[in-house]
Design a protein around this motif. Structure first.
Motif, PDB file in Angstrom:
ATOM      1  N   ILE A 155       0.837  -1.201   0.000  1.00  0.00           N
ATOM      2  CA  ILE A 155       0.000   0.000   0.000  1.00  0.00           C
ATOM      3  C   ILE A 155       0.874   1.255   0.000  1.00  0.00           C
ATOM      4  CG2 ILE A 155      -0.409   0.256   2.527  1.00  0.00           C
ATOM      5  CD1 ILE A 155      -3.005   0.640  -0.342  1.00  0.00           C
ATOM      6  N   GLU A 156       2.016   1.185   0.673  1.00  0.00           N
ATOM      7  CA  GLU A 156       2.920   2.357   0.671  1.00  0.00           C
ATOM      8  C   GLU A 156       3.523   2.576  -0.717  1.00  0.00           C
ATOM      9  OE1 GLU A 156       3.142  -0.212   2.787  1.00  0.00           O
ATOM     10  OE2 GLU A 156       3.078   0.516   4.867  1.00  0.00           O
ATOM     11  N   GLY A 157       3.515   1.530  -1.540  1.00  0.00           N
ATOM     12  CA  GLY A 157       4.032   1.628  -2.908  1.00  0.00           C
ATOM     13  C   GLY A 157       2.986   2.144  -3.893  1.00  0.00           C
ATOM     14  N   THR A 158       1.807   2.487  -3.370  1.00  0.00           N
ATOM     15  CA  THR A 158       0.771   3.081  -4.230  1.00  0.00           C
ATOM     16  C   THR A 158       0.679   4.589  -4.006  1.00  0.00           C
ATOM     17  OG1 THR A 158      -1.091   2.900  -2.670  1.00  0.00           O
ATOM     18  CG2 THR A 158      -0.600   0.951  -3.994  1.00  0.00           C
ATOM     19  N   LEU A 159       1.601   5.106  -3.201  1.00  0.00           N
ATOM     20  CA  LEU A 159       1.567   6.543  -2.860  1.00  0.00           C
ATOM     21  C   LEU A 159       2.063   7.373  -4.054  1.00  0.00           C
ATOM     22  CD1 LEU A 159       1.228   8.876  -0.896  1.00  0.00           C
ATOM     23  CD2 LEU A 159       3.341   8.191   0.233  1.00  0.00           C
ATOM     24  N   GLU A 160       1.137   7.902  -4.807  1.00  0.00           N
ATOM     25  CA  GLU A 160       1.464   8.668  -6.020  1.00  0.00           C
ATOM     26  C   GLU A 160       1.994  10.056  -5.620  1.00  0.00           C
ATOM     27  OE1 GLU A 160       1.435   7.728  -9.131  1.00  0.00           O
ATOM     28  OE2 GLU A 160       0.196   5.915  -9.174  1.00  0.00           O
ATOM     29  N   PRO A 161       2.863  10.646  -6.442  1.00  0.00           N
ATOM     30  CA  PRO A 161       3.433  11.957  -6.121  1.00  0.00           C
ATOM     31  C   PRO A 161       2.376  13.005  -5.774  1.00  0.00           C
ATOM     32  CG  PRO A 161       4.590  11.008  -7.984  1.00  0.00           C
ATOM     33  CD  PRO A 161       3.448  10.074  -7.675  1.00  0.00           C
ATOM     34  N   LEU A 180      -4.695   7.072   1.572  1.00  0.00           N
ATOM     35  CA  LEU A 180      -3.769   6.265   0.770  1.00  0.00           C
ATOM     36  C   LEU A 180      -4.469   5.004   0.254  1.00  0.00           C
ATOM     37  CD1 LEU A 180      -0.801   5.533  -0.138  1.00  0.00           C
ATOM     38  CD2 LEU A 180      -0.591   4.363   2.078  1.00  0.00           C
ATOM     39  N   ALA A 181      -5.107   4.271   1.167  1.00  0.00           N
ATOM     40  CA  ALA A 181      -5.745   3.014   0.780  1.00  0.00           C
ATOM     41  C   ALA A 181      -6.961   3.266  -0.112  1.00  0.00           C
ATOM     42  CB  ALA A 181      -6.138   2.222   2.025  1.00  0.00           C
ATOM     43  N   MET A 182      -7.705   4.312   0.196  1.00  0.00           N
ATOM     44  CA  MET A 182      -8.904   4.607  -0.609  1.00  0.00           C
ATOM     45  C   MET A 182      -8.508   4.971  -2.037  1.00  0.00           C
ATOM     46  SD  MET A 182     -11.914   4.207   0.243  1.00  0.00           S
ATOM     47  CE  MET A 182     -13.465   4.405  -0.554  1.00  0.00           C
ATOM     48  N   ALA A 183      -7.422   5.718  -2.192  1.00  0.00           N
ATOM     49  CA  ALA A 183      -6.963   6.092  -3.544  1.00  0.00           C
ATOM     50  C   ALA A 183      -6.593   4.837  -4.332  1.00  0.00           C
ATOM     51  CB  ALA A 183      -5.760   7.035  -3.455  1.00  0.00           C
ATOM     52  N   TYR A 184      -5.903   3.908  -3.659  1.00  0.00           N
ATOM     53  CA  TYR A 184      -5.568   2.664  -4.370  1.00  0.00           C
ATOM     54  C   TYR A 184      -6.833   1.880  -4.735  1.00  0.00           C
ATOM     55  CZ  TYR A 184      -4.848  -2.115  -5.412  1.00  0.00           C
ATOM     56  OH  TYR A 184      -4.971  -3.330  -6.046  1.00  0.00           O
ATOM     57  N   LEU A 185      -7.758   1.775  -3.796  1.00  0.00           N
ATOM     58  CA  LEU A 185      -8.937   0.931  -4.038  1.00  0.00           C
ATOM     59  C   LEU A 185      -9.829   1.517  -5.129  1.00  0.00           C
ATOM     60  CD1 LEU A 185      -9.362  -0.095  -0.343  1.00  0.00           C
ATOM     61  CD2 LEU A 185      -9.089  -1.712  -2.245  1.00  0.00           C
ATOM     62  N   ARG A 186      -9.825   2.845  -5.251  1.00  0.00           N
ATOM     63  CA  ARG A 186     -10.547   3.471  -6.377  1.00  0.00           C
ATOM     64  C   ARG A 186      -9.916   3.075  -7.697  1.00  0.00           C
ATOM     65  NH1 ARG A 186      -9.995   8.413  -3.968  1.00  0.00           N
ATOM     66  NH2 ARG A 186     -11.530   8.483  -2.296  1.00  0.00           N
ATOM     67  N   TYR A 197       5.596   3.711  -8.033  1.00  0.00           N
ATOM     68  CA  TYR A 197       7.027   3.863  -8.321  1.00  0.00           C
ATOM     69  C   TYR A 197       7.425   3.180  -9.624  1.00  0.00           C
ATOM     70  CZ  TYR A 197       7.338   5.702  -3.626  1.00  0.00           C
ATOM     71  OH  TYR A 197       7.166   6.478  -2.503  1.00  0.00           O
ATOM     72  N   PHE A 198       6.720   2.092  -9.975  1.00  0.00           N
ATOM     73  CA  PHE A 198       7.087   1.333 -11.175  1.00  0.00           C
ATOM     74  C   PHE A 198       6.146   1.655 -12.340  1.00  0.00           C
ATOM     75  CE2 PHE A 198       8.474  -1.991  -7.812  1.00  0.00           C
ATOM     76  CZ  PHE A 198       9.704  -1.370  -7.654  1.00  0.00           C
ATOM     77  N   SER A 199       5.321   2.636 -12.158  1.00  0.00           N
ATOM     78  CA  SER A 199       4.329   3.081 -13.145  1.00  0.00           C
ATOM     79  C   SER A 199       3.612   1.953 -13.875  1.00  0.00           C
ATOM     80  CB  SER A 199       4.918   4.103 -14.118  1.00  0.00           C
ATOM     81  OG  SER A 199       6.177   3.727 -14.571  1.00  0.00           O
ATOM     82  N   GLY A 200       2.892   1.182 -13.109  1.00  0.00           N
ATOM     83  CA  GLY A 200       2.043   0.169 -13.700  1.00  0.00           C
ATOM     84  C   GLY A 200       1.236  -0.535 -12.638  1.00  0.00           C
ATOM     85  N   TYR A 201      -0.096  -0.438 -12.754  1.00  0.00           N
ATOM     86  CA  TYR A 201      -0.985  -1.195 -11.868  1.00  0.00           C
ATOM     87  C   TYR A 201      -1.196  -2.578 -12.498  1.00  0.00           C
ATOM     88  CZ  TYR A 201      -1.553   2.944  -9.007  1.00  0.00           C
ATOM     89  OH  TYR A 201      -1.302   3.988  -8.152  1.00  0.00           O
ATOM     90  N   VAL A 202      -2.160  -3.331 -12.039  1.00  0.00           N
ATOM     91  CA  VAL A 202      -2.244  -4.725 -12.501  1.00  0.00           C
ATOM     92  C   VAL A 202      -2.597  -4.803 -13.995  1.00  0.00           C
ATOM     93  CG1 VAL A 202      -4.648  -5.152 -11.790  1.00  0.00           C
ATOM     94  CG2 VAL A 202      -2.992  -7.029 -11.773  1.00  0.00           C
ATOM     95  N   GLN A 203      -3.437  -3.893 -14.453  1.00  0.00           N
ATOM     96  CA  GLN A 203      -3.765  -3.846 -15.884  1.00  0.00           C
ATOM     97  C   GLN A 203      -2.486  -3.715 -16.730  1.00  0.00           C
ATOM     98  OE1 GLN A 203      -6.848  -3.800 -17.607  1.00  0.00           O
ATOM     99  NE2 GLN A 203      -5.959  -3.313 -19.592  1.00  0.00           N
ATOM    100  N   GLU A 204      -1.642  -2.758 -16.380  1.00  0.00           N
ATOM    101  CA  GLU A 204      -0.429  -2.509 -17.161  1.00  0.00           C
ATOM    102  C   GLU A 204       0.550  -3.679 -17.050  1.00  0.00           C
ATOM    103  OE1 GLU A 204      -1.774  -0.203 -15.014  1.00  0.00           O
ATOM    104  OE2 GLU A 204      -2.644   1.079 -16.565  1.00  0.00           O
TER     105      GLU A 204
END
Ligand code: ADE
Ligand code: ZN
Length: 335
Positions: free
Chosen positions: A20-26, A80-86, A282-289
């Motif tokens: 979840i900490e790795g989903t923290l967008e700039p 943080l978690a809500m942004a990822y889950l969206r 950080y790696f610019s890709g969620y599961v779709q990518e």
């Protein structure tokens, strides 16, 4: 590619390897810094992204830990978690098992309960509002002492109902699975399910996988691509029905390649491979990518893509009736 991309987009997906900490967008980092009255060492989002240059696990981890200093309060962890889950809902992720690193926060004075309550509240709201189901996996930082991991495990016990299992992450160099044998034994006794990182191409990678499987008895392995180098171990993993949570785009940041060919071989051998995103901000890709990248490298068919998601629901830490319901969604979609 457009057609395949659409197929992946509509496919019901499970995400099993996501920090979840790795989903923290700039953008959110700047928002939280402002909220908490903190100065960031970057002038803007572009400058921050430009500093995301890593080519190894330690060089990534330095930036990853620096980034999470803006997380201070319960609402920060909730946001943080809500942004990822969206984002997950947008990508038709139906179920996520989410890692969190409590020691990355308690070690800088943020209380355990602040972290876990913020995350838990977001998971509840996301399920109710977005229809995304999620569970938490608590990771120990392997470059800290085993005693600190044990203390963290004990601190988690009042929240056991909110945490499905434990994992192990951070710098693997000189920090083998065996170091945490007693912690994992206690975690098992407490009813937690067990996973751990065996990162790609680390020193002693195969020996670490062997320890994880044979000495610790984990339920699955995060990354674990080097399993391929030991046929006996492949057989053992298959006999136990264990899965691997692979992260192709992440692999390309900590090693020279995405490891697509190795992943192909593991799939062909019948290992339960799943495709995940690790640290997508950080790696610019969620599961779709990640699925798109692997599909392009290996020319995966829609049937093979559906099988990867079937693997994910099979090895997910869910009761049988929920797995079956998600698998039925895949069958309906893929037919
Ligand atoms: N922490 C966050 N992402 C990680 C990874 N891929 N490996 C080890 N530790 C991590
Ligand atoms: Zn990871």
């Amino acid at each position: 590619m457009g057609q395949v991309r659409d197929f992946i987009a509509g496919l019901p997906k499970a995400e099993l390897h996501l920090h979840i900490e790795g989903t923290l967008e700039p953008e959110l980092k700047f928002e939280l810094a402002a909220r908490n009255g903190l100065e960031l060492p970057y002038a803007n989002v572009e400058e921050m992204r430009a500093a995301y240059t890593f080519d190894s696990l330690p060089s990534f981890l330095r930036i990853y830990y620096e980034g999470m200093e803006v997380l201070r309060t319960e609402p920060d962890f909730y946001d943080l978690a809500m942004a990822y889950l969206r984002k997950a809902a947008e990508q038709n992720v139906r179920y996520a098992e989410i890692f969190f690193d409590p020691q990355a926060h308690t070690s800088r004075g943020v209380p355990f309960d602040v972290v876990v309550r913020g995350l838990r509240r977001a998971l509840m709201d996301a399920h109710a509002r977005l229809g995304v189901r999620a569970q938490l996996i608590m990771c120990f930082l392997r470059d800290f002492q085993a005693e600190y991991a044990m203390a963290t495990l004990l601190e988690s016990l009042p929240y056991k109902e909110w945490i499905v299992g434990v994992g192990l992450d951070s710098d693997e160099h000189g920090n083998p699975p065996r170091k945490f044998a007693a912690v994992y034994e206690r975690a098992r006794q407490e009813g937690y399910l067990l996973t751990m990182h065996c990162d790609v191409d680390q020193d002693d990678a195969v020996e670490h996988i062997r320890q994880a499987v044979e000495e610790i008895g984990v339920d699955r392995i995060d990354h674990g691509v080097n399993l391929l180098e030991d046929t006996g171990l492949v057989e053992e993993v298959m006999k136990r029905g264990m899965g691997l949570t692979c992260c192709p785009i992440s692999n390309g940041f900590v090693t020279p390649t995405m490891k697509a060919e190795a992943i192909r071989k593991l799939i062909d051998l019948g290992v339960r491979v799943t495709i995940n995103s690790d640290d997508p901000a950080y790696f610019s890709g969620y599961v779709q990518e990640n699925l798109e990248a692997l599909q392009e490298a290996l020319q995966l068919t829609p049937g093979e893509l559906a099988d990867l998601e079937r693997n994910a629901f099979e090895i997910a830490w869910l009761p049988r009736h929920l797995k079956d319901a998600y698998l039925a969604e895949i069958d309906a979609y893929a037919s």
